[in-house]
Write an enzyme that holds these catalytic residues in place. Structure first.
Site, PDB file in Angstrom:
ATOM      1  N   HIS A   1       1.731   4.890   6.591  1.00 31.98           N
ATOM      2  CA  HIS A   1       1.456   5.443   5.483  1.00 31.98           C
ATOM      3  C   HIS A   1       1.946   7.135   5.317  1.00 31.98           C
ATOM      4  CE1 HIS A   1      -0.778   1.717   5.543  1.00 31.98           C
ATOM      5  NE2 HIS A   1      -0.482   1.819   3.835  1.00 31.98           N
TER       6      HIS A   1
ATOM      7  N   ASP B   1      -1.747   5.396  12.527  1.00 32.78           N
ATOM      8  CA  ASP B   1      -1.034   5.129  11.343  1.00 32.78           C
ATOM      9  C   ASP B   1       0.098   5.927  11.187  1.00 32.78           C
ATOM     10  OD1 ASP B   1      -0.092   4.502   8.755  1.00 32.78           O
ATOM     11  OD2 ASP B   1      -2.050   4.859   7.851  1.00 32.78           O
TER      12      ASP B   1
ATOM     13  N   SER C   1       0.848  -1.284  -0.114  1.00 33.35           N
ATOM     14  CA  SER C   1      -0.077   0.213   0.074  1.00 33.35           C
ATOM     15  C   SER C   1       0.802   1.392   0.175  1.00 33.35           C
ATOM     16  CB  SER C   1      -0.850   0.063   1.277  1.00 33.35           C
ATOM     17  OG  SER C   1      -0.246  -0.172   2.369  1.00 33.35           O
TER      18      SER C   1
END
Length: 437
Positions: free
Chosen positions: A402, A399, A158
């Site tokens: 990312h 997170d 990702s």
């Protein structure tokens, strides 16, 4: 930047008038060829006032001299200035960002930090400054011109998809793409920039090799270290550029297979199964991925390794309260690549260099997009608690893996475009030398 190409008079018949005419014809032919090649690579034919003006970052001019001594030979191609663009510091850039969370529809909820209340915005206002040169900000028009009639694929996890989303947002200043995907699965998207006949695609393959969930929750993964993942290897030969990445997923519970037999297990504690760490699995997965690309042997394709981007969990691990609340980059002397981050990075470099030697023998090109050091210095660029997936009522870990959009990951396109320009100049110079000599 100024390139001066000087073409000598050719040796030949002693008749001076014939020699002069032959020289002029030769010069004219080489002039036309040189102009065509440099113009194509520099993308200078689109919307510029001067034929040789590329943009505000560089200019190219060509001079011809028919007064050289007959015995002189063509000088070597002007060398590209040596500069390690991947070593440097983050410096303020008040002009950033170049898009917002309201002007780009390709920002997913869990990267939309400003939408979900992040109080600071300084993390968007930095650019990467190499130690020995300048790195131009990404020019979407120039990039699309270089990519005219070509295609690019992002293969990996990702974070690779995060990169493609960033690029779509940056390119939106020039053109929005059309969805030409073969499936509704967002893990395998294709976008086409119609005005440039440029296609960009993403292939979800976090282990690069064939892998499958052992249970419905995905708590344990079977990873087949010696088997190609045909979801991308069966299609990758269509693409001119392939950017591969991997890393974070190899830190999870995994069962390793080779020749259809279990050879080890990480974090699974199964009886009669040898405990194994991710190191060997990571190495072999990349080796198999490179083997797949080299075996396909597309002579004009370029493989780019985008190196590991470190996460920045502090005050705990990802599922035990770890967070990333910093608001400024580190200086280069304030952070050190160590521990598993260094090990992941080092293995990637070893396998890349190993594969590159094999690729060269087959006429294939491998290029390194080394983002690791730059991203090690950006603890401020992650969503932390300001990235929400659609399930807003579900308790989610912060997170710190990312990257917010807009944010530090936009600089990867700065790196990529500069690499493409440098490689283009080298290729043009090599081609001209071959023809002349």
């Amino acid at each position: 930047m100024k390139f001066v190409l000087r073409f000598p008079l050719l040796k030949g018949n002693n008749n001076r008038s014939k020699q002069t005419m032959s020289s002029k014809v030769t010069i004219l032919a080489f002039s036309t060829l040189a102009i065509f090649i440099l113009a194509t690579i520099s993308c200078s034919l689109l919307n510029y006032h001067s034929l040789w003006k590329i943009n505000e970052y560089q200019k190219v001019s060509i001079e011809f001299d028919d007064g050289m001594n007959e015995t002189e030979s063509m000088p070597p191609t002007p060398p590209v200035k040596k500069c390690d663009i991947f070593r440097g510091e983050w410096v303020p850039n008040p002009e950033a960002p170049y898009y917002t969370n309201t002007t780009c529809w390709e920002i997913h909820e869990h990267q939309n930090c400003m939408k979900f209340g992040r109080p600071d915005s300084e993390f968007m206002k930095w650019r990467w400054k190499p130690n020995d040169c300048e790195l131009p900000i990404f020019n979407p028009f120039q990039f699309l011109e270089i990519m005219r009639g070509k295609s690019m694929a992002f293969v990996g996890d990702s974070i690779g998809r995060n990169h493609m989303q960033s690029m779509i947002c940056l390119l939106s200043r020039a053109e929005w793409p059309v969805d030409v995907s073969y499936t509704d699965d967002y893990s395998f998207k294709r976008w086409k920039y119609s005005n440039y006949n440029f296609t960009m695609a993403t292939f979800w393959s976090p282990y690069l090799v064939r892998a499958e969930d052992v249970d419905a929750n995905g708590d344990l993964i079977n990873v087949y270290l010696d088997e190609f993942n045909e979801k991308w290897t069966s299609q990758i030969n269509e693409f001119d550029y392939v950017i591969i990445n991997g890393g974070q997923w190899f830190l999870r519970p995994m069962m390793f297979y080779e020749k259809h037999k279990i050879v080890g297990c990480q974090y699974c504690a199964l009886e009669n199964v040898t405990h194994s760490t991710w190191h060997n699995g990571f190495k072999k997965a990349f080796r198999t991925a490179y083997k797949a690309i080299i075996s396909l042997g597309k002579s004009k394709g370029v493989t780019i390794l985008r190196t590991y981007a470190p996460s920045h969990f502090e005050n705990g691990v990802w599922d035990k309260g770890g967070n990333c609340i910093r608001t400024k980059p580190f200086k280069s002397n304030e952070a050190r690549l160590e521990g598993y981050n260094f090990e992941l990075y080092n293995i990637q470099l070893e396998e890349f260099n190993r594969a590159k030697k094999q690729a060269i023998k087959k006429g294939l090109k491998f290029i390194l997009l080394d983002t690791t050091q730059a991203m090690l210095l950006r603890p401020d660029g992650h969503p932390d608690k300001y990235g929400h997936r659609p399930q807003d009522n579900v308790s989610l870990a912060n997170d710190c893996v990312h990257w917010c959009l807009p944010g530090p990951i936009d600089s990867w396109s700065d790196f990529l475009l500069e690499m493409l320009k440098i490689e283009g100049i080298r290729s043009a110079g090599s081609f001209i030398n071959k023809i002349v000599n």
